[in-house]
Design an enzyme around this catalytic site. Structure first.
Site, PDB file in Angstrom:
ATOM      1  N   LYS A  26       0.860  -1.187   0.000  1.00  0.00           N
ATOM      2  CA  LYS A  26       0.000   0.000   0.000  1.00  0.00           C
ATOM      3  C   LYS A  26       0.886   1.223   0.000  1.00  0.00           C
ATOM      4  CE  LYS A  26      -4.445   0.840   0.034  1.00  0.00           C
ATOM      5  NZ  LYS A  26      -5.506   0.006  -0.583  1.00  0.00           N
TER       6      LYS A  26
HETATM    7  P1  NAD Z   1     -13.146   7.343  -4.086  1.00  0.00           P
HETATM    8  O1  NAD Z   1     -12.200   8.393  -3.671  1.00  0.00           O
HETATM    9  O2  NAD Z   1     -13.451   7.139  -5.520  1.00  0.00           O
HETATM   10  O3  NAD Z   1     -14.582   7.572  -3.343  1.00  0.00           O
HETATM   11  C1  NAD Z   1     -14.708   7.689  -1.958  1.00  0.00           C
HETATM   12  C2  NAD Z   1     -16.130   8.102  -1.624  1.00  0.00           C
HETATM   13  O4  NAD Z   1     -16.275   8.134  -0.201  1.00  0.00           O
HETATM   14  C3  NAD Z   1     -16.503   9.508  -2.111  1.00  0.00           C
HETATM   15  O5  NAD Z   1     -17.870   9.552  -2.466  1.00  0.00           O
HETATM   16  C4  NAD Z   1     -16.251  10.370  -0.874  1.00  0.00           C
HETATM   17  O6  NAD Z   1     -17.036  11.570  -0.879  1.00  0.00           O
HETATM   18  C5  NAD Z   1     -16.718   9.422   0.217  1.00  0.00           C
HETATM   19  N1  NAD Z   1     -16.134   9.711   1.536  1.00  0.00           N
HETATM   20  C6  NAD Z   1     -14.861  10.063   1.824  1.00  0.00           C
HETATM   21  N2  NAD Z   1     -14.726  10.269   3.155  1.00  0.00           N
HETATM   22  C7  NAD Z   1     -15.931  10.034   3.688  1.00  0.00           C
HETATM   23  C8  NAD Z   1     -16.458  10.087   5.015  1.00  0.00           C
HETATM   24  N3  NAD Z   1     -15.685  10.476   6.036  1.00  0.00           N
HETATM   25  N4  NAD Z   1     -17.759   9.763   5.210  1.00  0.00           N
HETATM   26  C9  NAD Z   1     -18.548   9.416   4.174  1.00  0.00           C
HETATM   27  N5  NAD Z   1     -18.115   9.358   2.900  1.00  0.00           N
HETATM   28  C10 NAD Z   1     -16.832   9.656   2.666  1.00  0.00           C
HETATM   29  O7  NAD Z   1     -12.587   6.002  -3.399  1.00  0.00           O
HETATM   30  P2  NAD Z   1     -12.903   4.485  -3.826  1.00  0.00           P
HETATM   31  O8  NAD Z   1     -11.834   4.039  -4.753  1.00  0.00           O
HETATM   32  O9  NAD Z   1     -14.334   4.370  -4.193  1.00  0.00           O
HETATM   33  O10 NAD Z   1     -12.631   3.724  -2.450  1.00  0.00           O
HETATM   34  C11 NAD Z   1     -13.626   3.613  -1.442  1.00  0.00           C
HETATM   35  C12 NAD Z   1     -13.241   2.507  -0.485  1.00  0.00           C
HETATM   36  O11 NAD Z   1     -13.116   1.277  -1.194  1.00  0.00           O
HETATM   37  C13 NAD Z   1     -11.908   2.701   0.254  1.00  0.00           C
HETATM   38  O12 NAD Z   1     -12.017   2.134   1.537  1.00  0.00           O
HETATM   39  C14 NAD Z   1     -10.950   1.874  -0.579  1.00  0.00           C
HETATM   40  O13 NAD Z   1      -9.820   1.455   0.171  1.00  0.00           O
HETATM   41  C15 NAD Z   1     -11.842   0.716  -0.942  1.00  0.00           C
HETATM   42  N6  NAD Z   1     -11.414  -0.032  -2.126  1.00  0.00           N
HETATM   43  C16 NAD Z   1     -11.267   0.571  -3.330  1.00  0.00           C
HETATM   44  C17 NAD Z   1     -10.895  -0.188  -4.433  1.00  0.00           C
HETATM   45  C18 NAD Z   1     -10.794   0.400  -5.811  1.00  0.00           C
HETATM   46  O14 NAD Z   1     -10.632  -0.380  -6.762  1.00  0.00           O
HETATM   47  N7  NAD Z   1     -10.936   1.695  -5.993  1.00  0.00           N
HETATM   48  C19 NAD Z   1     -10.631  -1.562  -4.274  1.00  0.00           C
HETATM   49  C20 NAD Z   1     -10.798  -2.152  -3.018  1.00  0.00           C
HETATM   50  C21 NAD Z   1     -11.199  -1.374  -1.959  1.00  0.00           C
END
Ligand code: NAD
Length: 381
Positions: free
Chosen positions: A71
């Protein structure tokens, strides 16, 4: 809402699994190259990055793909940067980590606050140093430079497969199942769209600024249009405004945290009304909340299984890059579905056989595979 650190949660989950397995404490990571997302967020800490790397290790092993965990993170609010600043910061960060990354070494991907453009800049920075194009150094990049069809929605698609499998296992109908999703980014937004396509009713959604709720259902397209204009889903007229804390306690069948860690704690787990929780985010449930959900009979599909679709298609992307031979989107989605469904069955069986939660079963499966690789390789010199 947050009480313990992500690192404490990760260690506690590992302890639960290790106890159940009588694990040799000398076991360490034996699978590789390593793989994980890069996070741009103001609250990034070294402990959080370590926790996320550990979860990546177990996650890759749970779905049986040949990577160890990694990470990266930068303490920054990316939305406060201009595109030029974001690019310069990314290229400088990439330069600092050049000795660590590479297609056989460590392969970054997007995470919270990063996207395919950021991956393109990292790939270009690395390739410039090598003197030729190295698409396999990152995944989650644009298709124009060696990205995979289906990668953009892969995590959300995996979350959808896991939600459908869980509804089926618990004898619940997919049609009109009431779904609440926290987060409307890459994962949350995609999950909302895909589950809506499957016939589920999306009753609550939020982003960092707040949420909207409508027991009759929200239109994903309407939410997207509103977000495109307002920069947030808050204020969307198709529903009533709720806070993120209220959103987690809404009446629903499926609750999908898809934002950040530490959302379910001892302080709110008793008030969650969902029948099923599917963890799209990494680390949304603290160990105390996990115990409360287990006592209350609320099944939790753990992050290291539920959101593994992203790293699975990242693996496909890396394989395609190494072979310079690209697959159709249908091929990608079909291979993803098979891996996710098989992994769900593997975790469910172990949890039933050993009378442990899905999280402990998934961790046991992941840790067990890493331990096996460690024992098989032996120690040298
Ligand atoms: P992103 O940045 O595209 O979206 C994040 C979303 O969460 C946004 O809508 C943001 O406004 C919201 N957010 C941020 N802080 C917040 C809070 N305090 N309360 C409520 N909403 C909040 O990120 P993503 O890629 O969609 O990732 C989201 C989660 O999924 C993370 O935990 C990430 O580690 C996990 N994840 C992502 C992937 C991937 O392929 N992108 C893969 C596995 C896990």
């Amino acid at each position: 809402m947050k009480t313990g650190s992500a690192w404490d949660s990760a260690l506690s989950q590992l302890d639960d699994a290790a106890r159940e397995m009588n694990l040799d404490p000398g076991v360490h990571v034996a699978r590789g190259p390593s793989k994980g997302g890069i996070r741009y967020h103001p609250a990034v800490t070294l402990e959080e990055v370590k926790a996320l790397a550990m979860w990546m290790t177990w996650k890759c092993a749970v779905v049986g793909i040949p990577f160890g965990g990694a990470k990266g993170g930068v303490v920054v609010e990316p939305r406060a940067l201009s595109p030029g600043e974001l690019q310069r910061m990314t290229r400088r960060y990439a330069s600092e980590i050049l000795p660590l990354i590479g297609p056989e070494r460590d392969i970054p991907a997007p995470d919270l606050g990063t996207n395919e453009q950021v991956m393109a800049w990292i790939m270009d920075t690395y390739s410039t140093r090598e003197g030729y194009s190295v698409p396999g150094v990152v995944t989650g990049k644009p298709i124009a430079i060696g990205g995979s069809a289906g990668r953009n929605q892969a995590t959300a698609r995996g979350v959808m497969y896991m939600t459908l499998a869980t509804l089926k296992h618990h004898g619940m109908a997919v049609e009109d199942a009431r779904v609440v999703v926290q987060g409307f980014g890459n994962v949350g937004g995609g999950t909302v769209e895909l589950l809506h396509e499957q016939g589920c009713k999306i009753v609550g959604v939020s982003d960092v600024k707040g949420g909207v709720y409508n027991p009759e259902g929200l239109s994903p397209e309407g939410l997207r249009q509103h977000e495109a204009q307002a920069g947030t889903i808050v204020g969307f007229e198709g529903g009533d405004e709720v806070t993120n804390d209220e959103l987690l306690e809404l009446e629903c069948d499926v609750l999908i945290p898809a934002a950040i860690e530490g959302q379910f704690t001892h302080a709110n787990a008793d008030r969650v009304k969902a029948s099923i929780i599917v963890e799209a985010a990494n680390g949304p449930t603290e160990p105390e909340a996990d115990h409360i959900f287990a006592d209350r009979g609320i099944p939790v599909v753990p992050d290291i299984l539920a959101n593994a679709g992203g790293v699975t298609v990242s693996y496909f992307e890396w394989v395609q890059d190494l072979q310079a031979y690209y697959w159709s989107e249908d091929e990608v989605n079909d291979r993803l579905r098979k891996i996710m469904e098989q992994s769900y069955v593997d975790v469910l069986r172990l949890s039933e056989d050993r009378h442990v939660t899905m999280r402990t079963a998934a961790t046991m499966l992941g840790v067990g595979r890493v331990a096996e690789a460690h024992a098989t390789r032996g120690l040298y010199p």
